[in-house]
Write a protein that holds these residues in place. Structure first.
Motif, short mmCIF file in Angstrom:
data_model
loop_
_atom_site.label_atom_id
_atom_site.label_comp_id
_atom_site.label_asym_id
_atom_site.label_seq_id
_atom_site.Cartn_x
_atom_site.Cartn_y
_atom_site.Cartn_z
N THR A 1 -6.82 12.55 -0.30
CA THR A 1 -6.46 11.25 -0.87
C THR A 1 -5.53 11.45 -2.05
OG1 THR A 1 -7.32 9.25 -1.92
CG2 THR A 1 -8.60 11.25 -2.24
N ALA B 1 -3.26 5.65 -5.74
CA ALA B 1 -4.26 4.60 -5.65
C ALA B 1 -3.60 3.24 -5.52
CB ALA B 1 -5.15 4.61 -6.89
N ASP B 2 -4.33 2.33 -4.90
CA ASP B 2 -3.83 0.97 -4.72
C ASP B 2 -4.33 0.08 -5.85
OD1 ASP B 2 -6.48 1.25 -3.87
OD2 ASP B 2 -6.32 -0.56 -2.65
N LYS C 1 -10.27 5.45 -5.29
CA LYS C 1 -9.61 5.43 -3.98
C LYS C 1 -10.34 6.36 -3.02
CE LYS C 1 -5.83 5.66 -1.03
NZ LYS C 1 -4.72 6.61 -1.16
N THR D 1 -8.89 6.26 -11.09
CA THR D 1 -8.51 5.64 -9.80
C THR D 1 -8.58 6.65 -8.65
OG1 THR D 1 -6.13 6.07 -10.07
CG2 THR D 1 -6.95 3.93 -10.83
N GLN E 1 -13.52 4.64 -1.93
CA GLN E 1 -13.14 3.54 -1.03
C GLN E 1 -12.96 4.08 0.40
OE1 GLN E 1 -8.79 2.21 -0.70
NE2 GLN E 1 -9.52 0.83 -2.27
N SER F 1 -8.05 -0.13 -6.39
CA SER F 1 -8.65 1.03 -7.05
C SER F 1 -8.46 0.97 -8.56
CB SER F 1 -8.06 2.33 -6.49
OG SER F 1 -8.39 2.45 -5.12
N ASP G 1 0.50 3.66 -1.66
CA ASP G 1 -0.32 4.88 -1.72
C ASP G 1 -0.38 5.55 -0.34
OD1 ASP G 1 -1.78 2.43 -1.26
OD2 ASP G 1 -3.66 3.55 -1.36
N ARG H 1 0.85 -1.19 0.00
CA ARG H 1 0.00 0.00 0.00
C ARG H 1 0.88 1.24 0.00
NH1 ARG H 1 -5.60 -0.44 0.57
NH2 ARG H 1 -5.42 1.75 0.00
#
Lengths: 374, 374
Positions: B316, B319-320, B164, B160, B167, B323, B112, B110
Motif C-alpha cells: 500500500t 492515501a486517499d 489506508k 494515513t 482500509q 484515509s 493513490d 483515487r
C-alpha cells in the motif's frame, strides 16, 4: 446392488497402492444420500499421495480410499433429503468441517477457510474418497448437476479452484472503488490476465477468465506448437512459452498485467513472474509445490513493487458451495462456447483396472478419468 | 505578508541541499486557499531525497522544495472556497492526479491508485512541497483539523499510511464472510497483529491497531529496554526484539498471527517474518527499501503457506481523502487515550535553520519537525 464394492486405496505406512472389496455403504441418517460413482478425475494431489508423501487415512485404518474429483448418480435418498432424487447427477465437495466444528469459518459452512487445520477432506485427509463404486454423503455436501453436463461434470472440482480464486480476486479488488464487481457478468472486461501453466487447472482457469471478459495469456514451459497450446489458442487466449519469452519480455508484450493466475505448482516459475505483475494487480497462487525449493529473489525490488504498485498476492485452497455452483454454471457456459475443447480436456477414460499406471506411472495427457460406471 | 519566503530545496542534478528566498505564492484561482506553514515533519523519504537518490523537481527547475508531512493555517480563501475560512488548521494531501487525469483511478479522485505512474506528489515528485513559509493549494486537497489537535496534527500524513493499509485489510478480508467489517468500530477484536518496526510509522500503526481492537505486538531490532519499546508497551502493545526472538519463536509465543503490518522498510526483516503469518492472515507492506537487496527464500514453502493458509499479501502506498479524514479522527482518539505518548512521538521541534543536520545528519529520535511558524 451387491454387498461389496471395489475401491482404490493407498497406505502411506505400508507404502502400498491396491484395490479392495469393501462393504458397500448404506444410508444411516435421514439427511444422507447414497450415490453410484460414475467418473473420478485424477490430479496431482492423488499422484502425490501415491508417492506416499501426503494424505492421511481415516482414524483406525492403514488405507485411504483415493479420489476427490467425482461425479455420481443418486441411487437412494434419506427421508429428510429435500432437493435430490434418485437419478440426479451430483458432484460432492471435498472438505468437511473441523472435527468439533469449533472454528468460526467451519461454523459458517466455510471450511475452505478452516482456522484449526483440523478439517477433513474426502480422498485426501482422514476421510475415504470417491474411488469406490458407491458412497454415502449428506445432502448439503452434494451439488446437483444438469444431465446435459454428464460427460464433463467430472471437471467441476478442478474448476472450483478458479471459481474460488476469482471470487477472492473481486473481493480483494473492492479496495479499488471504480473496479467492476461481481455484479457484472464480465468484470474482467478491459483487463489482462496471465495464466501460468497449461494443465487442467490452467486450461479451466483460462476458460473462466475469458468468460469473465479478460484478455488472457497462457504462459507455460513447453514450446509451441503443442496440443495444449493449440487448445488454449482455440479458446481465444494467446499461448507463450516460458522457454522462448522471459517474464520481462512477456510484460513488454502484454502491457499492464492486472491478474496472474498461478496453476503451475512450481515456486521457481511462479516467483519469476511475480516481478512483472502490473499496477494495482493481483497474483493468485493455487499450486502446492513440494517443500524445500529455494528461490533467490530481489526481495527489496519485490517489496518496492508491491508497495509502489499497490499489488496484492493471495493464496487460495479448496472451495465453498458457491464456487461449486459457479463451476457447474460455468461448465454449462463453456459447453455452449467450446464443446470440443471442453471434451478435449479429458484425454483419457479408463477402467478402474488401470489405476496403478494412472496413479504411479508417467503423467500423460491433460485430465485422466476413471470410469466406475457408465 | 512579505513578498518573499524562505524555502528548503534540494537538487539531484546539482547534488545540493539549500535554502532560497522564493517569491511568496498568491491565489490565482477561486478554488484555492493560501496557507501559512506551521509544522513540517521529516521522514525517511525526505532523507532519501537528500541523498539525491529519489525525487524529481518541477518541470523547468533544478530544485525541488521538500516536505510532504505538513500542518498549516488558512490565511486567505478564494471566492469559491466553501468549507474553509481564515484561521482554520489544515493538513494537505500529497499526491495529485496524473498529468492529463486520463486514468480511471485519478478520474475517481483515487490518485493513490494511479495507473499511469504519471501522478505528481508535493515535495517528492514534480511538485514543490511544504517546507516553505507559505503555499497555495486547491480546497479539495486540504483536510480540516480541529484546533485541539494543533500540537500533533503534523502526524496526520504518516498516520494515513496505517489508515489506508487497514482500509484495504478490511476490504481484502471481505473474502471471509464472517469477518468483521468496517461497520464495526473494533473489527480487530479477537485478532492478533504484529507491527514490524518501532519508528513513527510503526508506533502510529500500533496505536491504530489497538484502537481497532487488535492484540498488538511490535517486533523490531533494538533490544529492550529502549525508549521506543517503553513507548509502545505503555500503549498496551508487547515489544519483542528481533535480536532476541526469532520469527518462529514469535509465532509460537503469539499463536495465529492474523495481521502483519510492515513498517521497517528493509526486505530482509520483512521477508523473514512472512513465513509465520497465520491462517487466513494478511501481510501489509508499506516500506520502500532501496533497490537491489537480495533475499533467499524457501519459495515453495512460502507458496504452500500462501495457498494452504489462504493468505494475502498487499502493498500500500499513498492515501486517499478518507484515509486523511480517518487519520485526523484517530489522532483525536489517540489524544484522549494516550496524550503523553502521542506527544512523545515528536521528539524534536526545530527552526528551519536546522535543516541540513535534520535531513542529512544522523537520524535521531522518532519524529523530527521543522516549525515554520508558531
Amino acid at each position: 446392488m451387491s454387498n461389496t464394492m471395489r475401491v482404490i486405496a493407498v497406505s502411506k505406512s505400508k507404502q502400498d497402492l491396491r484395490t479392495f472389496d469393501y462393504p458397500a455403504p448404506a444410508i444411516t441418517k435421514d439427511n444422507q444420500v447414497r450415490i453410484r460413482t460414475l467418473d473420478v478425475g485424477i490430479c496431482g494431489t492423488d499422484r502425490e499421495i501415491c508417492t506416499y508423501a501426503y494424505g492421511e487415512p481415516p482414524e483406525g485404518s492403514d488405507y485411504l480410499v483415493l479420489g476427490h474429483e467425482s461425479l455420481g448418480e443418486v441411487i437412494e435418498v434419506g427421508a429428510d433429503v429435500k432437493n435430490l432424487k434418485v437419478g440426479d447427477l451430483v458432484v460432492p465437495s471435498v472438505r468437511r468441517p473441523c472435527t468439533e466444528a469449533h472454528c468460526k469459518p467451519c461454523q459458517a459452512d466455510r471450511q475452505d477457510y478452516c482456522s484449526t487445520a483440523q478439517y477433513q477432506e474426502r480422498g485426501i485427509m482422514s476421510l475415504d474418497g470417491y474411488m469406490a463404486e458407491y458412497y454415502v454423503e449428506e445432502e448439503k455436501f452434494l451439488n446437483l448437476v444438469p444431465a446435459e453436463l454428464r460427460d464433463v461434470a467430472v471437471l467441476t472440482e478442478p474448476l472450483t479452484i478458479a471459481e474460488k480464486g476469482l471470487q477472492q480476486v473481486w473481493q480483494v479488488q473492492k479496495r479499488l472503488p471504480w473496479a467492476c464487481t461481481e455484479l457484472s457478468k464480465r468484470p474482467g472486461h478491459g483487463l489482462k490476465a496471465v495464466v501460468l501453466g497449461a494443465g487442467p487447472i490452467g486450461i479451466l482457469g483460462t476458460m473462466a477468465l475469458i468468460v469473465q471478459g479478460f484478455e488472457t495469456y497462457v504462459y507455460s514451459r513447453s514450446k509451441a506448437p503443442n496440443p495444449k497450446a493449440e487448445l488454449v489458442e482455440s479458446l481465444g487466449a494467446k499461448y507463450i512459452s516460458a522457454l522462448e519469452v522471459t517474464p520481462e519480455q512477456l510484460a513488454e508484450q502484454i502491457g499492464n498485467i492486472d491478474l496472474i493466475y498461478e496453476a503451475v505448482g512450481t515456486a521457481e516459475l511462479a516467483f519469476s513472474v511475480l516481478p512483472v505483475l502490473g499496477v494495482n494487480g493481483v497474483f493468485v497462487f493455487t499450486g502446492i509445490p513440494p517443500e524445500g525449493e529455494k528461490v533467490e529473489l530481489l526481495g527489496s525490488n519485490l517489496m518496492r513493487n508491491l508497495v509502489l504498485k499497490n499489488q496484492a498476492v493471495i493464496g487460495t485452497v479448496n472451495a465453498d458451495k458457491a464456487s461449486f455452483e459457479n463451476a457447474i454454471a460455468d461448465l454449462g457456459e463453456f459447453k455452449c462456447r467450446w464443446p470440443k475443447q471442453l471434451e478435449a480436456i479429458i484425454t483419457g477414460r479408463h477402467t478402474p483396472d488401470a489405476y496403478k499406471e494412472l496413479l504411479q506411472g508417467k503423467n500423460t495427457g491433460i485430465k485422466n478419468v476413471i470410469q466406475f460406471a457408465k
